[in-house]
Design an enzyme around this catalytic site. Structure first.
Site, PDB file in Angstrom:
ATOM      1  N   CYS A 289     -61.138 -48.485  38.685  1.00  0.00           N
ATOM      2  CA  CYS A 289     -62.024 -46.830  39.126  1.00  0.00           C
ATOM      3  C   CYS A 289     -62.678 -46.917  39.875  1.00  0.00           C
ATOM      4  O   CYS A 289     -62.962 -45.670  40.944  1.00  0.00           O
ATOM      5  CB  CYS A 289     -62.195 -46.281  37.522  1.00  0.00           C
ATOM      6  N   THR A 290     -63.903 -46.945  39.433  1.00  0.00           N
ATOM      7  CA  THR A 290     -64.924 -47.500  40.421  1.00  0.00           C
ATOM      8  C   THR A 290     -64.441 -47.918  42.155  1.00  0.00           C
ATOM      9  O   THR A 290     -65.025 -46.926  42.752  1.00  0.00           O
ATOM     10  CB  THR A 290     -65.725 -48.485  39.965  1.00  0.00           C
TER      11      THR A 290
END
Length: 481
Positions: A289-290
Site C-alpha cells: 500500500c505504501t
C-alpha cells in the site's frame, strides 16, 4: 424571498437533477459497460447526496464549483451515442468544453471527445473473466466488495470463489457477516444471503462459492466450473515465484499477490508500470500500500523536476500483524500493544521503488511508525529536486496531474485546511496530496501524502487485475500525456 429560501430552492433543484441522473448512469453501466466518472470518481450506484457531494468536491481540485446543471447535458448526450465499454468523465467533458473554441454543441462536442469509444473504435464486450480470492481478510473482503460493485452487465470480472481455511461451526455465516458489516468501511451496499447447503454466499446476485482448503494443492477449480481465472492471493504466505506458482492449479490462469513480491516477481503499481506486464506473465505482485502511495507522486515529481535523492517516512495505521496487547512477536517492537503505542518499524516501500521505477536513479530511503489508528496512513516524502522551484508551482503542477494526467486515478489533491486521516477513509486513489502541508524551499520539497492503506490499495489491486484480464476499459476524454 430570503437568501435562505433561495439557497434551499437551489438545493432542491439540484437534488431533482441529481435524481434524474441516477437511472441514466445505471443504464449506461448495466447495458453498455460504461462507467460514468466525475473527475476520476465513479458515479455508479451513488445516491443523490453522494452525486451532489462529488460535484461539490470538484472545487477543491479544479478551483471552481461544478454543478449538476453543467454535467447533466453531457450525460444526456452520452445516451444517444453508440458507446462500447469505457469510462467517461463528465466532469472533464464539462471542463474541456468551456475552453473549446470550435463553437460545437454539447452533443457534437461529446461525440467528438468520446469518439474512441464509438463505432469502429469501440471495444466489443468480452466474456466475463473469473476471479478467485485466496484469503478473506481485510484486503480480501474489500476486493470482494469492489468486484461485486463492478460486476456491471456481467461481462467484466466475476468473483466466483473464495478459498479459506475451515473455521468451525457457523464459519460461512460469520464470513458473510464480516463482508456485510465493516467497522471502518461501513455497511455493504446491497444484499447478502448465505446458502450453507452449497457453501455459497450470494451478494447482489453474485453467487460466490466458499472453498475450504489448507493448501493450494488441495483445490481443483474446474470442479466448480471455474476456468482461466485470475487468483488474488491475499494471505501473503507465499511471495516468491515458486510459492505463488502453487496456485496455478486447474482453472487458474494467473496469480496476483496483494503484498510485495520477492525475487523476480514483478511488483506492479498501476498507473506507473502496469504497461510493462508481459502478456505471458502468470505471477505478479501489486507491491505494498505504501509503495502504491509514494511511487505515483514520486514519478510525477521526477518527470517535472528531476529527483536527486529522497526519504519517505510513513505514519501507518496499525494492522493485524501487530498485537492488541503486549505479547510475543517474532519482529522487534511489533509485539507491543498496537492501540496504545507508536511503534517504530521497517518499511520495504523505499527499496520497492526501484522495481516500479527502474529509470529513477535517485537513492530513496525509508522508515515507518505504526500509530494507534485503524486505517488511513500518511507518507511524508522529502525530496531533493534537480532544479529550484516554488511551493505555488509545485502545488499547481500536482493539482494539474491529479486532474489531467495519466496518473489522475492514482493521485488525488486536497486543499481542505482541517483535513485529518479519517476524512480519507474510502478514498479510491493511491495517495492524496495535502496542499496545506506541502513545503518547498528551493530544490527541497516535502510532500504529505494521505492514503487509505486498505481501500485505496484494494482499488489499485482491482485496476491491475482489470488490466491483465483485458477488461480495463479506456477513459474519455483521454488524459494528457
Amino acid at each position: 424571498m430570503t437568501v435562505n429560501d433561495d439557497s434551499f430552492t437551489n438545493w432542491k433543484n439540484r437534488e431533482e437533477i441529481a435524481e434524474s441522473m441516477i437511472p441514466i448512469i445505471g443504464k449506461l453501466h448495466r447495458e453498455r459497460d460504461v462507467t460514468v466518472l466525475l473527475h476520476s470518481r465513479s458515479l455508479v450506484n451513488k445516491s443523490v447526496v453522494s452525486i451532489l457531494k462529488t460535484h461539490r468536491f470538484a472545487r477543491q481540485i479544479a478551483g471552481e464549483e461544478l454543478s449538476v446543471t453543467e454535467t447533466l447535458p453531457f450525460l444526456q448526450a452520452l445516451t444517444a451515442l453508440d458507446l462500447g465499454p469505457s469510462q467517461i468523465d463528465i466532469g472533464m467533458l464539462a471542463a474541456t468544453y468551456k475552453t473549446d473554441d470550435r463553437g460545437l454543441s454539447v452533443e457534437d462536442f461529446t461525440a467528438d471527445a468520446v469518439a474512441g469509444a464509438m463505432g469502429a473504435n469501440k471495444i466489443e464486450r468480452r466474456e466475463g473473466r473469473d476471479v478467485v480470492l485466496y484469503g478473506f481478510g481485510r484486503i480480501g473482503r474489500l476486493v470482494a466488495r469492489l468486484l461485486i460493485e463492478k460486476a456491471g452487465s456481467g461481462n467484466g470480472l466475476r468473483l466466483r470463489a473464495i478459498v479459506v481455511r475451515g473455521g468451525g461451526e457457523q464459519d460461512l455465516v460469520k464470513r458473510a457477516s464480516l463482508l456485510r458489516r465493516d467497522s471502518i468501511h461501513g455497511q455493504f451496499q446491497g444484499t447478502i444471503t448465505v446458502d450453507e447447503a452449497t457453501s455459497t454466499i450470494v451478494a447482489n446476485g453474485n453467487a460466490i462459492k466458499v472453498i475450504y482448503a489448507n493448501d493450494p494443492s488441495e483445490v481443483d477449480y474446474t470442479a466448480y466450473g471455474i476456468k482461466d481465472a485470475i487468483l488474488i492471493d491475499n494471505t501473503g504466505k507465499w511471495r516468491d515465484r515458486a510459492g505463488l506458482s502453487k496456485h496455478l492449479r486447474p482453472g487458474i490462469d494467473k496469480v496476483v499477490l496483494t503484498a510485495p513480491g520477492k525475487g523476480d516477481v514483478p511488483n506492479i503499481v498501476h498507473g506507473v508500470n502496469h504497461d510493462t506486464i508481459k502478456p505471458d506473465e502468470r505471477v505478479l505482485s501489486c507491491a505494498s500500500c505504501t509503495t502504491n502511495a509514494i511511487v505515483p507522486p514520486l514519478k510525477a515529481m521526477d518527470d517535472e523536476y528531476g529527483v536527486l535523492r529522497g526519504h519517505v517516512e510513513t505514519v501507518h495505521s496499525f494492522t493485524n500483524d501487530q498485537n492488541l496487547l503486549d505479547n510475543y512477536h517474532k519482529a522487534d517492537r511489533r509485539g507491543r500493544s498496537a492501540p496504545l503505542n507508536m511503534v517504530i518499524t521497517e518499511t520495504g516501500a523505499a527499496s520497492a521503488v526501484a522495481k516500479a521505477l527502474p529509470d529513477l536513479k535517485a537513492p530513496i530511503t525509508g522508515s515507518s511508525i505504526r500509530v494507534p489508528v485503524p486505517d488511513v496512513s500518511i507518507a511524508i516524502l522529502s525530496l531533493r529536486l534537480g532544479r529550484e522551484t516554488t511551493r505555488d508551482e509545485v502545488l499547481e503542477y500536482l493539482r494539474d496531474v491529479s486532474l489531467h494526467s495519466p496518473l489522475k486515478r492514482q493521485i488525488d489533491f486536497t486543499t481542505a485546511p482541517d483535513a485529518v486521516s479519517m476524512d480519507f477513509v474510502g478514498s479510491r486513489h493511491a495517495s492524496i496530496v495535502d496542499a496545506g502541508a506541502t513545503k518547498v524551499d528551493g530544490d527541497n520539497a516535502i510532500l504529505y501524502l494521505w492514503y487509505d492503506n486498505e481501500f485505496g490499495y484494494s482499488c489499485q489491486v482491482i485496476r491491475v487485475v482489470q488490466h491483465v484480464s483485458g477488461v480495463e476499459y479506456p477513459t474519455f476524454p483521454a488524459p494528457a500525456v
